[in-house]
Design an enzyme around this catalytic site. Structure first.
Site, PDB file in Angstrom:
ATOM      1  N   GLU A   1       0.828  -1.214   0.000  1.00 51.47           N
ATOM      2  CA  GLU A   1       0.000   0.000   0.000  1.00 51.47           C
ATOM      3  C   GLU A   1       0.860   1.262   0.000  1.00 51.47           C
ATOM      4  O   GLU A   1       0.433   2.310  -0.456  1.00 51.47           O
ATOM      5  CB  GLU A   1      -0.909  -0.014   1.244  1.00 51.47           C
ATOM      6  CG  GLU A   1      -2.377   0.175   0.899  1.00 51.47           C
ATOM      7  CD  GLU A   1      -3.302   0.027   2.105  1.00 51.47           C
ATOM      8  OE1 GLU A   1      -4.346  -0.584   1.919  1.00 51.47           O
ATOM      9  OE2 GLU A   1      -2.993   0.512   3.211  1.00 51.47           O
TER      10      GLU A   1
ATOM     11  N   HIS B   1       7.441 -27.023  -1.498  1.00 49.47           N
ATOM     12  CA  HIS B   1       6.822 -28.115  -2.240  1.00 49.47           C
ATOM     13  C   HIS B   1       5.748 -27.590  -3.186  1.00 49.47           C
ATOM     14  O   HIS B   1       4.956 -28.356  -3.720  1.00 49.47           O
ATOM     15  CB  HIS B   1       6.238 -29.136  -1.260  1.00 49.47           C
ATOM     16  CG  HIS B   1       7.296 -29.737  -0.375  1.00 49.47           C
ATOM     17  ND1 HIS B   1       7.896 -30.943  -0.636  1.00 49.47           N
ATOM     18  CD2 HIS B   1       7.904 -29.255   0.736  1.00 49.47           C
ATOM     19  CE1 HIS B   1       8.820 -31.189   0.287  1.00 49.47           C
ATOM     20  NE2 HIS B   1       8.836 -30.170   1.135  1.00 49.47           N
TER      21      HIS B   1
ATOM     22  N   LYS C   1     -13.962   0.570  -4.564  1.00 48.36           N
ATOM     23  CA  LYS C   1     -15.096   0.884  -3.671  1.00 48.36           C
ATOM     24  C   LYS C   1     -16.194   1.602  -4.455  1.00 48.36           C
ATOM     25  O   LYS C   1     -17.379   1.312  -4.281  1.00 48.36           O
ATOM     26  CB  LYS C   1     -14.632   1.781  -2.509  1.00 48.36           C
ATOM     27  CG  LYS C   1     -13.832   1.034  -1.466  1.00 48.36           C
ATOM     28  CD  LYS C   1     -13.518   1.943  -0.292  1.00 48.36           C
ATOM     29  CE  LYS C   1     -12.452   1.333   0.596  1.00 48.36           C
ATOM     30  NZ  LYS C   1     -11.922   2.258   1.578  1.00 48.36           N
TER      31      LYS C   1
HETATM   32  O1  PA5 Z   1      -4.037   1.155   5.686  1.00 49.03           O
HETATM   33  C1  PA5 Z   1      -5.180   1.536   5.517  1.00 49.03           C
HETATM   34  O2  PA5 Z   1      -5.447   2.722   5.498  1.00 49.03           O
HETATM   35  C2  PA5 Z   1      -6.306   0.545   5.327  1.00 49.03           C
HETATM   36  O3  PA5 Z   1      -5.883  -0.762   5.327  1.00 49.03           O
HETATM   37  C3  PA5 Z   1      -7.302   0.725   6.457  1.00 49.03           C
HETATM   38  O4  PA5 Z   1      -6.648   0.489   7.654  1.00 49.03           O
HETATM   39  C4  PA5 Z   1      -8.485  -0.209   6.297  1.00 49.03           C
HETATM   40  O5  PA5 Z   1      -9.131   0.034   5.094  1.00 49.03           O
HETATM   41  C5  PA5 Z   1      -9.451  -0.023   7.449  1.00 49.03           C
HETATM   42  O6  PA5 Z   1      -9.862   1.305   7.510  1.00 49.03           O
HETATM   43  P1  PA5 Z   1     -10.648   1.848   8.774  1.00 49.03           P
HETATM   44  O7  PA5 Z   1      -9.759   1.762   9.934  1.00 49.03           O
HETATM   45  O8  PA5 Z   1     -10.991   3.262   8.417  1.00 49.03           O
HETATM   46  O9  PA5 Z   1     -11.875   0.984   8.927  1.00 49.03           O
END
Ligand code: PA5
Length: 428
Positions: A284, A305, A419
């Site tokens: 990310e 394996h 989304k």
């Molecule tokens: O790193 C990130 O920003 C995402 O993985 C969020 O943590 C994830 O989408 C969860 O978001 P939230 O804490 O707003 O529910």
């Protein structure tokens, strides 16, 4: 080999795939981006709260989280609801440290996807058992945890009434914004705040990670202490003495040479969720603007394996980072068998950990010979301090690595695209 807080980093074999002196030649650039980070400059500067986090957590903060964890002991099951950065850190630490401490509730994770069978299994686990819920969401609006929490909250309210349910719910969320904050304030849940300047994937050392870990009876103070010590080690300006910078520089240079997938390999299955946490952190943070190393993982010897064939002999674009533990908690040795029909007596009396370590050494050599640059992170023993140190080292490394790449390591614009499509289809 560089040893810091119980973690030995060895980039010497990987460096052989680079031009002589390439790593040291990057030292000035690494120092520049690291200094920018320390000074709160550069893209994503508003999300640098994690940088000084382990040293700035107060004893009051820790005591409040510990008290919440202690209260959770009355329950049989503690359901942690969250996804992504609001989930992976706690689970990674919990599993790396061998699970819940004696006398603590069973920890169950929910809201990590939209698969009904998975959520059904969670609901079955709480049938007839006293349970509490810790719901974690920074935005307070993420679909997966919101759906799971709605179901769990309804179950709590059915069993214990509104007040009884409220006593059994802890919310970890934004200090003032979002649907979860509103609900928590209205219903009077216990709450903990996720700092504005810490993004989800960097939040394991905030209440996001620490509240569930305290409920699991793990030593959150030791975890934070390990991270704080590593934070100090990672401010050093000498590239060869700073593990986060050295790791970041090596993997970045390998990427520039076409090794654009990094496989994290472990021989310790308990570290599998650390790999998952690492994949989110690096994927990310770096995968944007058409750039970034793709983070992948294997658990050996199991995957030797299956995926082992590809790593050994597939497209030569892989770099590999081994995360290995010298002394695991287990104490199994191979028994002697006078008949020796299975031909294993050459191993009789040897510990499985020792055999596993030889498998690691052999695999690393084979992969190097097969053209895979290999970096090693070796841990003598997994303790809360070492895990805290490891997590911080990776956070600092990805911040430097992302900045070397020229991307903002602290945003994730790409995650919004699916989304939009999903919500359009759902009629939101
Ligand atoms: O790193 C990130 O920003 C995402 O993985 C969020 O943590 C994830 O989408 C969860 O978001 P939230 O804490 O707003 O529910």
């Amino acid at each position: 080999m560089l040893e810091t807080q119980g973690i030995r980093l060895d980039v010497s074999a990987a460096e052989k795939f680079l031009a002589p002196g390439a790593v040291d030649a990057l030292a000035d650039q690494v120092r520049t981006v690291a200094t920018e980070l320390e000074n709160g400059q550069g893209p994503g500067a508003e999300y640098l709260g994690w940088l000084g986090l382990p040293g700035s957590i107060t004893e009051d903060d820790l005591a409040a989280m510990q008290a919440s964890g202690d209260r959770a002991r009355s329950a049989e099951v503690y359901v942690v609801v969250g996804i992504g950065g609001s989930y992976l850190g706690a689970r990674a630490v919990l599993e790396a440290l061998g699970g819940t401490a004696a006398g603590c509730p069973e920890i169950v994770f929910a809201g990590t996807g939209l698969c009904s069978a998975t959520l059904d299994r969670v609901l079955r686990k709480i049938e007839g058992r006293d349970f509490r819920v810790c719901v974690i969401s920074k935005s307070g609006t993420t679909l997966e945890p919101a759906v799971a929490f709605r179901l769990l909250r309804a179950e709590l309210e059915k069993r214990y009434g509104l007040d009884g349910a409220a006593e059994r719910i802890t919310a970890v969320t934004d200090k003032s914004r979002g649907a979860l904050r509103e609900l928590a304030d209205k219903q009077g849940y216990e709450t903990f705040v996720i700092p504005d300047d810490v993004g989800g994937r960097f939040s394991v050392l905030t209440p996001v990670g620490l509240v569930p870990l305290a409920a699991a009876g793990l030593d959150i103070r030791a975890l934070v202490r390990g991270a704080a010590d590593m934070a100090i080690a990672c401010t050093g300006t000498e590239l060869r003495e700073n593990p986060a910078h050295l790791y970041a520089a090596t993997r970045h240079l390998l990427y520039k040479k076409g090794f654009n997938t990094e496989v994290m390999s472990t021989f310790t299955a308990d570290l599998q969720m650390i790999q998952e946490w690492w994949k989110q952190l690096f994927g990310e943070s770096e995968g944007k603007g058409g750039q970034g190393i793709f983070p992948a993982s294997t658990v050996f010897t199991t995957d030797l394996h299956s995926l082992g064939q590809y790593v050994q002999d597939g497209r030569r674009e892989l770099q590999e980072t081994f995360l290995c533990v010298r002394n695991v908690v287990g104490s199994i040795t191979v028994p002697d068998d006078p008949a020796d029909l299975d031909g294993l007596n050459y191993l009789a009396g040897r510990s499985l950990d020792d055999i596993n370590w030889k498998a690691f050494e052999g695999t690393r050599q084979a992969h190097l010979d097969g053209g895979v640059p290999c970096t090693s992170l070796e841990i003598e023993r997994v303790t809360p301090e070492v895990v805290g140190a490891l997590l911080y080292m990776f956070e600092k490394a990805v911040a430097v690595s992302g900045r070397l790449l020229g991307v903002n390591p602290f945003d994730q614009p790409g995650v919004e695209t699916y989304k939009k499509e999903m919500f359009r289809r759902l009629g939101k």
